[in-house]
Design an enzyme around this catalytic site. Structure first.
Site, mmCIF file in Angstrom:
data_model
loop_
_atom_site.group_PDB
_atom_site.id
_atom_site.type_symbol
_atom_site.label_atom_id
_atom_site.label_comp_id
_atom_site.label_asym_id
_atom_site.label_seq_id
_atom_site.Cartn_x
_atom_site.Cartn_y
_atom_site.Cartn_z
ATOM 1 N N HIS A 209 -70.754 29.955 -22.216
ATOM 2 C CA HIS A 209 -70.005 30.543 -21.095
ATOM 3 C C HIS A 209 -70.962 31.383 -20.260
ATOM 4 O O HIS A 209 -71.168 32.571 -20.518
ATOM 5 C CB HIS A 209 -68.845 31.387 -21.633
ATOM 6 C CG HIS A 209 -67.893 31.851 -20.573
ATOM 7 N ND1 HIS A 209 -66.547 32.037 -20.810
ATOM 8 C CD2 HIS A 209 -68.073 32.169 -19.261
ATOM 9 C CE1 HIS A 209 -65.953 32.446 -19.706
ATOM 10 N NE2 HIS A 209 -66.856 32.551 -18.746
ATOM 11 N N GLU B 287 -57.826 35.196 -19.750
ATOM 12 C CA GLU B 287 -58.708 36.348 -19.540
ATOM 13 C C GLU B 287 -57.813 37.454 -18.981
ATOM 14 O O GLU B 287 -57.594 38.470 -19.616
ATOM 15 C CB GLU B 287 -59.830 35.990 -18.552
ATOM 16 C CG GLU B 287 -60.775 37.153 -18.209
ATOM 17 C CD GLU B 287 -61.809 36.807 -17.125
ATOM 18 O OE1 GLU B 287 -61.626 35.824 -16.386
ATOM 19 O OE2 GLU B 287 -62.806 37.560 -17.004
ATOM 20 N N ASP C 76 -71.347 35.306 -19.790
ATOM 21 C CA ASP C 76 -70.505 35.173 -18.595
ATOM 22 C C ASP C 76 -71.328 35.333 -17.302
ATOM 23 O O ASP C 76 -71.776 34.336 -16.743
ATOM 24 C CB ASP C 76 -69.334 36.170 -18.646
ATOM 25 C CG ASP C 76 -68.139 35.726 -17.825
ATOM 26 O OD1 ASP C 76 -68.162 34.622 -17.255
ATOM 27 O OD2 ASP C 76 -67.141 36.481 -17.760
ATOM 28 N N ASP C 77 -71.504 36.570 -16.845
ATOM 29 C CA ASP C 77 -72.262 36.847 -15.610
ATOM 30 C C ASP C 77 -73.231 37.983 -15.906
ATOM 31 O O ASP C 77 -73.006 39.132 -15.510
ATOM 32 C CB ASP C 77 -71.288 37.248 -14.490
ATOM 33 C CG ASP C 77 -70.276 36.153 -14.220
ATOM 34 O OD1 ASP C 77 -70.649 35.157 -13.588
ATOM 35 O OD2 ASP C 77 -69.125 36.284 -14.675
HETATM 36 N N1 HPA Z 1 -63.618 34.589 -14.745
HETATM 37 C C1 HPA Z 1 -63.238 33.891 -13.683
HETATM 38 N N2 HPA Z 1 -64.085 33.483 -12.758
HETATM 39 C C2 HPA Z 1 -65.381 33.769 -12.903
HETATM 40 C C3 HPA Z 1 -65.833 34.482 -13.983
HETATM 41 C C4 HPA Z 1 -64.901 34.898 -14.964
HETATM 42 O O1 HPA Z 1 -65.217 35.513 -15.987
HETATM 43 N N3 HPA Z 1 -67.167 34.614 -13.821
HETATM 44 C C5 HPA Z 1 -67.498 33.974 -12.682
HETATM 45 N N4 HPA Z 1 -66.413 33.456 -12.121
HETATM 46 ZN ZN ZN Z 2 -66.504 33.089 -16.792
#
Ligand code: HPA
Ligand code: ZN
Length: 333
Positions: A17, A199, A277-278
């Site tokens: 992810h 989420e 994630d990011d």
């Molecule tokens: N959730 C939804 N969209 C996203 C995410 C996330 O964690 N990271 C980048 N785009």
């Molecule tokens: Zn994500």
């Protein structure tokens, strides 16, 4: 004897992810803004870092899409991806499955092929650095079904480079059902499917992702615990959740790491991994996520081995590649 920190750093890991646009570090953002003559709101690394205060998913996405505006040429996507791979290799990530958001770029006039080629070339070069990879194309769920169909059509000539489709961006108000027909076509075309669900969205988003989008994994999924029947289904089918602990804290899904429900997911018999994630926005790559989670939840070496095994097993690697890495993890001391 290995300390737990040494153990984490050297443990072979699998990342499932990771948004490549979310690995754009402030220094590269400034460098590309200058190189491509893009006007940015921020003038320094400090100003960028100060902007990274988020209350929820949307407050992050607004800044994330703006940052991605500096990516224009094939070499920008190459450089972005290569910078991520170098960090992943340093964290002993052996295999990574990377999301990209083509619509963030095609909507600004950047050709789809430029985006895919830049990322793909870096992933090819990554193999020589000791990291294997797969590429997953995400649809932006705040955009229309038609726009997603158009994006899927653009991907059809890149099936050799893209193994799966996913769903990301603003979750609440954009349920998986909105994209059922797009995912059905993607499956018919031979793509695997995954989706962000649970989420910020309630468990119904996870049910829809499973039943309508036929996903192989759920991205995030932490809200499944609110629905016992859903947990039983995820356990029965061993549907993997790609959990992102530092992201969850930054976006206020949980207040503090000690409140994170990762251990509860494992206690319920579920398969769940740790992912970044990011990472440029949320304060860390894989090892930082592992370290923060270990500390917050007092994870044992056994827990850490399990999370790595769950991820390799849920990857899109071949059965023999999975076995190779799982053997390494099981015997890792
Ligand atoms: N959730 C939804 N969209 C996203 C995410 C996330 O964690 N990271 C980048 N785009
Ligand atoms: Zn994500």
């Amino acid at each position: 004897m290995n300390t737990i920190h040494e153990f984490i750093k050297k443990l072979p890991k699998c990342e499932l992810h990771l948004h490549i646009e979310g690995s754009l570090e402030p220094d590269l953002m400034l460098k590309l803004a200058k190189r491509n003559d893009v006007e940015l709101k921020y003038k320094s690394i400090e100003e960028i870092q100060q902007a990274y205060q988020f209350d929820n998913l949307q407050s992050f996405l607004d800044i994330y899409y703006e940052g991605a505006g500096v990516l224009q040429k094939e070499e920008d996507f190459y450089e972005l991806t290569m910078a991520y791979l170098e960090r992943a290799v340093a964290d002993n990530v052996k295999h990574t499955e990377i999301f990209f958001d083509p619509q963030t770029h095609t909507d600004r006039g950047i050709p789809f092929d430029v985006v895919v080629s830049g990322i793909h070339k870096a992933l090819q070069d990554g193999k020589e650095m000791g990291i294997s990879s797969k590429l997953i194309m995400c649809f932006l769920r705040h955009l229309s079904e038609d726009a997603a169909f158009e994006t899927l059509n653009q991907a059809l000539t890149h099936k050799d480079k893209i193994c799966a489709v996913g769903l990301d961006s603003s979750e609440v108000g954009h349920p998986p059902s909105k994209f059922e027909r797009v995912f059905t076509k993607a499956l018919e075309e031979g793509f695997l499917t995954v989706a962000h669900a649970g989420e910020e969205g309630d468990p119904s988003y996870i049910w829809e992702a499973l039943d309508l989008l036929k996903v192989s994994r759920i991205d995030h999924g932490v809200r499944c615990l609110e629905d016992e029947v859903l947990v039983a289904r995820l356990k029965q089918e061993q549907v993997h959740l790609t959990v992102c602990p530092l992201s969850n804290i930054k976006l206020r899904v949980f207040d503090q790491m000690k409140d994170h429900k990762l251990k509860r997911l494992w206690d319920a018999g579920l398969s769940a991994g740790i992912n970044s994630d990011d990472p440029a926005y949320f304060g860390g790559y894989m090892n930082q996520n592992f370290l923060a989670t270990q500390e917050g939840l007092a994870l044992s070496k056994e827990d850490l081995r399990k999370t790595s095994l769950d991820a390799f097993n849920a990857s899109f690697l071949s059965e023999s590649e999975k076995r190779f890495w799982c053997d390494k993890v099981v015997s890792f001391e």
